[in-house]
Design a protein around this motif. Sequence first.
Motif, mmCIF file in Angstrom:
data_model
loop_
_atom_site.group_PDB
_atom_site.id
_atom_site.type_symbol
_atom_site.label_atom_id
_atom_site.label_comp_id
_atom_site.label_asym_id
_atom_site.label_seq_id
_atom_site.Cartn_x
_atom_site.Cartn_y
_atom_site.Cartn_z
ATOM 1 N N GLU A 1 1.418 0.683 -15.419
ATOM 2 C CA GLU A 1 -0.015 0.099 -15.432
ATOM 3 C C GLU A 1 -0.946 0.861 -16.056
ATOM 4 O OE1 GLU A 1 -1.020 -2.887 -14.321
ATOM 5 O OE2 GLU A 1 0.888 -3.591 -14.467
ATOM 6 N N GLY A 2 -0.693 2.425 -15.656
ATOM 7 C CA GLY A 2 -1.751 3.223 -16.322
ATOM 8 C C GLY A 2 -1.727 3.135 -17.885
ATOM 9 N N ALA A 3 -0.615 2.913 -18.312
ATOM 10 C CA ALA A 3 -0.360 3.208 -19.821
ATOM 11 C C ALA A 3 -0.615 1.738 -20.413
ATOM 12 C CB ALA A 3 1.133 3.652 -20.046
ATOM 13 N N MET B 1 6.714 -13.440 -1.730
ATOM 14 C CA MET B 1 6.528 -12.592 -2.848
ATOM 15 C C MET B 1 5.897 -12.990 -3.831
ATOM 16 S SD MET B 1 8.783 -10.018 -2.366
ATOM 17 C CE MET B 1 8.940 -9.334 -4.023
ATOM 18 N N ALA B 2 5.879 -14.414 -4.251
ATOM 19 C CA ALA B 2 4.949 -14.721 -5.356
ATOM 20 C C ALA B 2 3.583 -14.569 -5.087
ATOM 21 C CB ALA B 2 5.265 -16.238 -5.500
ATOM 22 N N THR B 3 3.077 -14.784 -3.880
ATOM 23 C CA THR B 3 1.503 -14.770 -3.592
ATOM 24 C C THR B 3 1.366 -13.255 -3.515
ATOM 25 O OG1 THR B 3 2.199 -16.368 -1.827
ATOM 26 C CG2 THR B 3 -0.074 -15.296 -1.924
ATOM 27 N N SER B 4 2.106 -12.321 -2.924
ATOM 28 C CA SER B 4 1.884 -10.818 -3.153
ATOM 29 C C SER B 4 1.448 -10.428 -4.654
ATOM 30 C CB SER B 4 3.039 -9.998 -2.310
ATOM 31 O OG SER B 4 3.140 -10.576 -1.115
ATOM 32 N N ALA C 1 -3.208 -9.819 -10.468
ATOM 33 C CA ALA C 1 -4.636 -10.070 -10.716
ATOM 34 C C ALA C 1 -5.662 -8.932 -10.297
ATOM 35 C CB ALA C 1 -4.808 -11.163 -9.981
ATOM 36 N N ARG C 2 -5.140 -8.280 -9.384
ATOM 37 C CA ARG C 2 -6.233 -7.098 -8.772
ATOM 38 C C ARG C 2 -5.825 -5.835 -9.500
ATOM 39 N NH1 ARG C 2 -6.577 -7.524 -2.835
ATOM 40 N NH2 ARG C 2 -7.706 -5.608 -2.869
ATOM 41 N N HIS C 3 -4.701 -5.584 -10.459
ATOM 42 C CA HIS C 3 -4.278 -4.436 -10.782
ATOM 43 C C HIS C 3 -4.051 -3.378 -9.707
ATOM 44 C CE1 HIS C 3 -4.705 -5.619 -14.913
ATOM 45 N NE2 HIS C 3 -6.081 -5.975 -14.699
ATOM 46 N N SER C 4 -3.492 -3.748 -8.269
ATOM 47 C CA SER C 4 -3.319 -3.169 -7.291
ATOM 48 C C SER C 4 -2.062 -2.564 -7.241
ATOM 49 C CB SER C 4 -4.036 -3.773 -6.007
ATOM 50 O OG SER C 4 -3.078 -3.474 -5.063
ATOM 51 N N PHE D 1 6.253 -1.816 -4.720
ATOM 52 C CA PHE D 1 6.455 -2.698 -3.787
ATOM 53 C C PHE D 1 7.620 -3.946 -4.164
ATOM 54 C CE2 PHE D 1 5.308 -7.418 -3.577
ATOM 55 C CZ PHE D 1 5.330 -7.392 -2.116
ATOM 56 N N PRO D 2 8.102 -4.107 -5.121
ATOM 57 C CA PRO D 2 9.094 -5.108 -5.520
ATOM 58 C C PRO D 2 10.413 -4.573 -4.980
ATOM 59 C CG PRO D 2 7.834 -4.790 -7.440
ATOM 60 C CD PRO D 2 7.426 -3.890 -6.570
ATOM 61 N N THR D 3 10.695 -3.026 -5.094
ATOM 62 C CA THR D 3 11.777 -2.514 -4.676
ATOM 63 C C THR D 3 11.891 -2.641 -3.144
ATOM 64 O OG1 THR D 3 11.668 -0.887 -6.402
ATOM 65 C CG2 THR D 3 13.339 -0.671 -4.998
ATOM 66 N N LYS D 4 10.660 -2.345 -2.294
ATOM 67 C CA LYS D 4 10.542 -2.355 -1.067
ATOM 68 C C LYS D 4 10.812 -3.908 -0.458
ATOM 69 C CE LYS D 4 7.894 1.486 0.633
ATOM 70 N NZ LYS D 4 6.635 1.816 0.658
ATOM 71 N N ALA D 5 10.195 -4.423 -1.107
ATOM 72 C CA ALA D 5 10.378 -5.962 -0.637
ATOM 73 C C ALA D 5 11.802 -6.605 -0.853
ATOM 74 C CB ALA D 5 9.425 -6.897 -1.453
#
Lengths: 289, 289, 289
Positions: free
Chosen positions: C278-280, C220-223, C229-232, C185-189
């Motif tokens: 995140e998995g790790a 960006m900050a909200t996303s 927070a949701r580990h999504s 996501f950050p790269t795309k954004a």
Amino acid sequence: MEVLAALNLGEIAQTFSKMGMFPVFDVAYYIVSILYLKYEPGSVEVSRRSPVASWLCAMLYCFGSYILADVMLGHSPVDYFQHNSHILLASAVWYLIFYCPLNLFYKCVAFLPVKLVLVALKEVVRTRKIAAGVHHAHHAYHHGFFIMVIVGYVKGSGVALMSNFEQLLRGVWRPETNEILSMSFPTKASLYGAILFTLQEAHILPVAKSTLILGFTLFMATSKVVMTARHSHGSPFALVESWVCHLLFGSPLGGAEEDHHHAPAPASPLKSKEELSEGARKRKTKKAE
Amino acid sequence: MEVLAALNLGEIAQTFSKMGMFPVFDVAYYIVSILYLKYEPGSVEVSRRSPVASWLCAMLYCFGSYILADVMLGHSPVDYFQHNSHILLASAVWYLIFYCPLNLFYKCVAFLPVKLVLVALKEVVRTRKIAAGVHHAHHAYHHGFFIMVIVGYVKGSGVALMSNFEQLLRGVWRPETNEILSMSFPTKASLYGAILFTLQEAHILPVAKSTLILGFTLFMATSKVVMTARHSHGSPFALVESWVCHLLFGSPLGGAEEDHHHAPAPASPLKSKEELSEGARKRKTKKAE
Amino acid sequence: MEVLAALNLGEIAQTFSKMGMFPVFDVAYYIVSILYLKYEPGSVEVSRRSPVASWLCAMLYCFGSYILADVMLGHSPVDYFQHNSHILLASAVWYLIFYCPLNLFYKCVAFLPVKLVLVALKEVVRTRKIAAGVHHAHHAYHHGFFIMVIVGYVKGSGVALMSNFEQLLRGVWRPETNEILSMSFPTKASLYGAILFTLQEAHILPVAKSTLILGFTLFMATSKVVMTARHSHGSPFALVESWVCHLLFGSPLGGAEEDHHHAPAPASPLKSKEELSEGARKRKTKKAE
């Protein structure tokens, strides 16, 4: 400093630090560097199959430090290749080491007493390069102490820092290790040397640059000659490093040396490049003869 | 030169070497380059899954020579991307080749007679690039003959020299080989061309630059058209090279061609990139249809 | 714009876009970046075994965007390292996160509420970097719209774009994937942000730059806060992207998200870097405690 003056050491250091490197010392540097290339497993086959790749590797071994330093300072990476005489000299050395009939040249320069002299001369050039790199970076970034250390470091270490990509050129890929992950003695010494020369340039180290050059050269030449003569890879820094790393970074005591044998038992290819080449040296030498 | 003058060849060469490349020749260059990208195994899947990666690869195929030459001379690697019209044109070609409904555009340009014309036009651009690269380097380094050869070489070879990293962008990693270890015909010809143009720039080769451009273009276009028409990879240099390498570098006689089939039997992936793509071409073409 | 003026939003945006980043926001950026480095599998072992490699990776995580942007514009890659205070600050953060006794610092900053604040602050810096990158490129190439997008993009994405080589420094090599092939996501954004800021710089987007900075920062900050927070890892762009890619590039509908789970069943390592980390993360956190 007064003692040095009394011993006339200051003047000797001055003269020594002004001495020209070009024909003699540089040739020694090229010979030892390309010798290490020939020790690399597979490099002789590459020299038969693709002389262009072999020549390019030899140039990286001889001029890698200039290439990296130029890249770091934002200059053209091939800037040093404008010195045609240096390139021709290095190319001649490359040709003699790899293709000389009866392997005569190789046998001469790999003969231990000759090699020890060449190794000592190479360290003279290395120290000069570190000092020049730090000075050059200081000229471009007056207070960029980190940049000075980085440029001095790459000037001293040269091809070792890009060994992964130099190997790739020869069709070899060993991603499990690199020169920063497991530093060999010359790379480590270059880092410490770059820090010393930066401190000198920042006037924190109260010593004349020529004296530092002389001292560091003597230390490097002695260490490398002893290590080459004894086929050893133990670093003189090992003990101090082991304690400092334990205190600062929580590294297990016993140092990197032992870690090599314990930790990576299954994967094992964590030997540094020089170790590998030394290991392969004997086999190669036999083959080459 | 008198004969040339009598035949008015000098004037023809002059006119030819001044001819603008922009819309027609450049488009042919983009089409053939991106066609080769589509021949690469896996590139169609990448174009579906990640259009950005596919576009970036296409740009490397079209402008790799400019990127490499800019890097070599210490300029910004994306310097050429300021020419919006060239980038837009190449992007349009990329879109048409990869995403055109019914694969119509691809079928047209991959139709052999059309492709032969495009291949010939591409070689015109390649020769011009080599000459421009050598000239550019000569401007920056008046006596840097090695730099001239290097810059001319990378200008002629383009993406091939960074194929390992271009493949990495598509998730493919083949470290066993690279374009320097096993040079394809265009890469070799670029090297020889760069040497010729450097000799001309150094006034060692007593021939006008326009004549050299015309002659080298004719040689390259003919060779590549014949090779494309016959699906061949034999290089016209093979015989001479084989003897020269045998004499100078002790390479086994018989040339690189046979080596490919003998030596690397177990590892085998030592085929050059173009061979691989040609091999994959037929499968791809079928799939694509 | 009148509505914004009435709400005094324009003025707020002005003040916001002039706000200094140095101590507070930059420290947040360093902390979150090096936190992600610690999540990487194997990075703790590297920090024990080779502090120099670990420090270098940390610097790449903190200053990768400056390094890449400098390379893209043909400047020295270590140019930013002249800012000694920034480097020292980042080094202090690195030391605290990796070597703090009892892992205290790590536990504090990885505590979710604290982390959410830091993540939000990091996005403020990211947006500023994109805007500054586009502006800087516009200064160098007035009509080089592609260059503006590229420089803004690398300024926003930073180390992610060179993750393959950053991993190589730690002895890890994952050629099957990279940040361009499967963008997080950050790269795309960052890519979309760089396009927006370029359009603004080209006066195609009729909005004040300060407003754009404010708006993009809020987005960006909200996303990122919600995602952390949701580990999504679901991207807010997924739906639109999926349709646009389907129409333009013939990508299968359903989006990249599902592709990840279906397509690469046997090879499987196509997870993006952030997903892996995140998995790790959970395993690491446990270990670290």
